[in-house]
Design a protein around this motif. Structure first.
Motif, PDB file in Angstrom:
ATOM      1  N   SER A 600       1.009  -1.219  -0.018  1.00  0.00           N
ATOM      2  CA  SER A 600      -0.084   0.054  -0.072  1.00  0.00           C
ATOM      3  C   SER A 600       0.728   1.259   0.057  1.00  0.00           C
ATOM      4  N   THR A 601       1.889   1.230  -0.959  1.00  0.00           N
ATOM      5  CA  THR A 601       2.641   2.317  -1.083  1.00  0.00           C
ATOM      6  C   THR A 601       2.904   3.099  -2.389  1.00  0.00           C
ATOM      7  N   PRO A 671      -6.157  -2.934   2.985  1.00  0.00           N
ATOM      8  CA  PRO A 671      -6.668  -2.237   4.387  1.00  0.00           C
ATOM      9  C   PRO A 671      -5.979  -0.845   4.628  1.00  0.00           C
ATOM     10  N   LEU A 672      -4.540  -1.037   4.052  1.00  0.00           N
ATOM     11  CA  LEU A 672      -3.897   0.339   4.331  1.00  0.00           C
ATOM     12  C   LEU A 672      -4.036   1.309   3.047  1.00  0.00           C
ATOM     13  N   HIS A 673      -5.144   1.265   2.262  1.00  0.00           N
ATOM     14  CA  HIS A 673      -5.409   2.112   1.131  1.00  0.00           C
ATOM     15  C   HIS A 673      -5.251   3.542   1.569  1.00  0.00           C
TER      16      HIS A 673
END
Ligand code: RUQ
Ligand code: CUA
Length: 686
Positions: A600-601, A671-673
């Motif tokens: 998510s980077t 989840p870390l969008h």
């Protein structure tokens, strides 16, 4: 209900359902006395299902329709239908029989979800290229989709679609369902005849609709050609065109240099189809307004609509495209605005263009599976007229003509080329075909689809050219679409009616602008049956093409670093390369940025540039997982790209305003969008 019971002809599932559920419908209120009504005893539906049927007051045909259209998740539909979106400018991909919209493909109009026209260079270039000088066009009116062909059969590799409003054609790859090329047709203002392809997709053909003003020897140029609109000038200086655009499959590009165009009289040419089998080498277009009316209600003239509908016959245009190709090779065409044009005079002299009478302001122009018959809808005459291609070829070979039109085009005798006329209903428009020798025609005014038998070799029974069934439609049916129609091998099974009005079919209503209605019709039995009403709330579709799902084989992910514009490695993709490089290009500052996105980077997550820089981002989605798409939106800059797994895309914009602007992944990917974000710092110019 009675209808179902009357026609049980040994279709086991249908009979079972019909009789079982008829029992429920009749006796349902008082309890489920199915077994009382039906003998021999058939299995009873479980009570909870019976309850649903009762509570929702479903009739047996509703339940049957529901079962026939239900496709559980993860199970394939049988067919894919590619439908035009009309003036939404896009193409819809719909599963049949589920009638689910799988995708809306961006074509002529910017579309933010796919990052089409919001800074993604490959899409900006397409829209720019298609604009052709006069202005940046962001509007299109898609009418007629076509699928690429091999030996005249749909091969599921490419999809083509025309833009009626601006005379453009687009090519969409079915490898990734993305638009790869758009071309503006030279010397042509509007089109309607296609896209339609030659049997091996050598050319994508298309006729104009409304004639455009042509300067003698110089054709028509958007925004440049002016000829005063008078009736005399219209006859003299306005022209239609038929364009055969070469399509380079390997490159996925139209090739104007190897294309050609035929100048035709200023009638309003309508639908077009290119033949195969006995009609191989020929293309057919119908026409309206052979009266050459231009309207002028406030100038003391009858309205166009009236003036253009005087004659009992217009002209079916019959074009020998293979001969036209030869004539171009022989150097008998003249280049006008970038394309080789066969003049009307040459087309007549070389035996390329012929007319056959057709009643009456017709519409639709379709070819039966054998390639033997051309069928047109009478529109103002309640008939379909069926032409025999063998008769047409013979009459041309024998030079049997009844005369010529005012431009000198030879006109065949109607009786010499007609195979049959069938009285079908009011306002017949478009014909499609099944695998058993039947035609189906939409009747706009009488609101029905009418099924009829063809003649040999399509139909070999003893009742050729006769109406065999009809079904009411809701409402105002334009095109219809059967599976793989207008090819040698229709698959039967389904017909979709593309209805212009829905009126009361969708409850609750959604305001004065109502959705269109696609009605799915089962054509497997003797009687056609409506299975489904599907609201189309995102455009006004015209035509659609439907092919077996197993013919379409899209990629799941791109190999990492792929440029979808070419399916090759993106020229700027360098594995592992990241960061900003600032350099001068033709005296202007450019900040090139190598970036990656992966759950998510976004790397780099801080991008510093200077005000006035052209910012050029090379963003690679390094995911190899199916469906792991990331987006890239820049706040307040109107920039948005959709980067599919493996794709490298170039995004460009001018950093014209200083400040700090957030960018983030706009697809909820993980989840870390929410943490998949960063900053664009635009340092002010001093
Ligand atoms: S057509 S108006 Cu296909 Cu019936 Cu465009
Ligand atoms: Cu990637 Cu959200």
């Amino acid at each position: 209900m009675g209808v179902e019971r009357k026609e049980k002809k040994g279709v086991s599932r249908r009979t079972f359902l019909a009789s079982t559920l008829a029992g429920i419908a009749v006796g349902g209120v008082a309890g489920f006395s199915v077994s009382k009504l039906v003998s021999p005893p058939t299995p009873t539906l479980p009570p909870d299902i019976q309850n649903i049927i009762k509570e929702r007051n479903l009739q047996p045909q509703h339940v049957e329709a529901a079962l026939k259209t239900y496709v559980p998740g993860a199970q394939p539909d049988e067919f894919l239908m590619f439908s035009s979106g009309g003036h939404s400018g896009q193409v819809m991909v719909i599963g049949v029989p589920s009638m689910r919209i799988y995708k809306v493909i961006a074509v002529f109009t910017p579309e933010p979800w796919q990052g089409y026209g919001y800074g993604d260079v490959k899409t900006m270039e397409l829209l720019q290229k298609a604009s052709n000088g006069m202005r940046f066009l962001t509007l299109g009116d898609t009418h007629h989709p076509e699928i690429s062909r091999t030996n005249a059969e749909y091969d599921g590799e490419w999809l083509f679609i025309g833009d009626k409003l601006n005379a453009r054609k687009a090519a969409i790859s079915l490898k990734d369902f993305e638009t790869k090329d758009i071309i503006k047709l030279p010397n042509t203002q509007t089109q309607h005849g296609g896209a339609c392809t030659t049997p091996n997709t050598e050319y994508v053909a298309c006729g104009s609709q409304f004639p455009a003003p042509w300067e003698p020897g110089r054709g028509y140029k958007p925004g440049k050609t002016y000829i005063k609109l008078t009736e005399d000038n219209f006859r003299e200086y306005f022209r239609g065109t038929v364009t055969f655009t070469r399509f380079d499959r390997a490159r996925g590009k139209f090739d104007l240099a190897n294309s050609f165009q035929i100048e035709i009289p200023p009638y309003m040419q309508d639908l077009e189809i290119v033949g195969w089998g006995p009609s191989d080498g020929w293309t057919f277009l119908n026409s309206i307004n052979t009266e050459l009316a231009i309207g002028g209600v406030l100038e003391g003239k009858p309205p166009l609509e009236i003036a253009a509908s005087q004659k009992d016959f217009d002209y079916l245009h019959i074009i020998n495209w293979k001969k036209a190709e030869q004539v171009v090779r022989q150097g008998k065409a003249k280049e006008i605005n970038g394309i080789k044009v066969i003049s009307l005079e040459t087309a007549i002299k070389e035996g390329i263009l012929f007319f056959a009478p057709e009643p009456k302001s017709p519409h639709g122009c379709d070819i039966t599976p054998s390639g033997r018959y051309v069928v047109i809808g009478g529109k103002l005459e309640p008939l379909v007229t069926i032409y025999d291609v063998e008769k047409i070829k013979r009459a041309i070979a024998d030079q049997r003509f009844q005369g010529e039109d005012p431009y000198g085009v030879p006109i065949l005798r109607f009786e010499d080329v007609k195979a049959a006329q069938i009285e079908v209903g009011l306002g017949p428009l478009h014909d499609e075909f099944d695998n058993l020798g039947h035609g189906y025609v939409s009747c706009f005014i009488s609101n029905e689809v009418v099924k009829y038998s063809l003649g040999p070799p399509d139909y070999t029974g003893d009742k050729p050219f006769q109406v065999v069934d009809r079904i009411p439609i809701h409402y105002n049916v334009g095109h219809i679409c059967t599976t793989e129609s207008n090819s040698p091998s229709p698959k039967g099974r389904y017909l979709v009616a593309l209805n212009k009005w829905s009126v009361d079919r969708f409850q609750p209503p959604t305001g004065p602008l109502l959705p269109q209605n696609f009605q799915l019709i089962d054509i497997t039995g003797e009687k056609m049956r409506i299975l489904y009403d599907m609201p189309i709330g995102l455009g006004e579709p015209h035509y659609a093409k439907m092919i077996s799902v197993n013919k379409v084989k899209p990629l799941e992910v791109y190999p990492v670093g792929t440029d979808p514009a070419t399916f090759q490695k993106h020229p700027k993709y360098i594995e592992g390369k990241l960061g900003v490089e600032r350099k001068q290009e033709n005296g202007k500052w450019v900040s090139e940025v190598w970036m990656t996105v992966v759950r998510s980077t976004i790397t780099p997550d801080i991008v510093r540039v200077k005000q006035g820089d052209l910012v050029r981002l090379y963003i690679t989605n390094i995911e190899t997982t199916k469906d792991a798409t990331h987006g890239f939106g820049v706040a307040e800059y109107n920039v948005q790209a959709s980067i599919e797994p493996g794709e490298t895309t170039t995004v460009e914009f001018v950093a014209d305003h200083p400040g700090v602007f957030c960018f983030y992944c706009v697809e909820f990917c993980s989840p870390l969008h929410l943490e998949m974000a960063g900053w664009l710092e635009v340092e002010p110019a001093e």
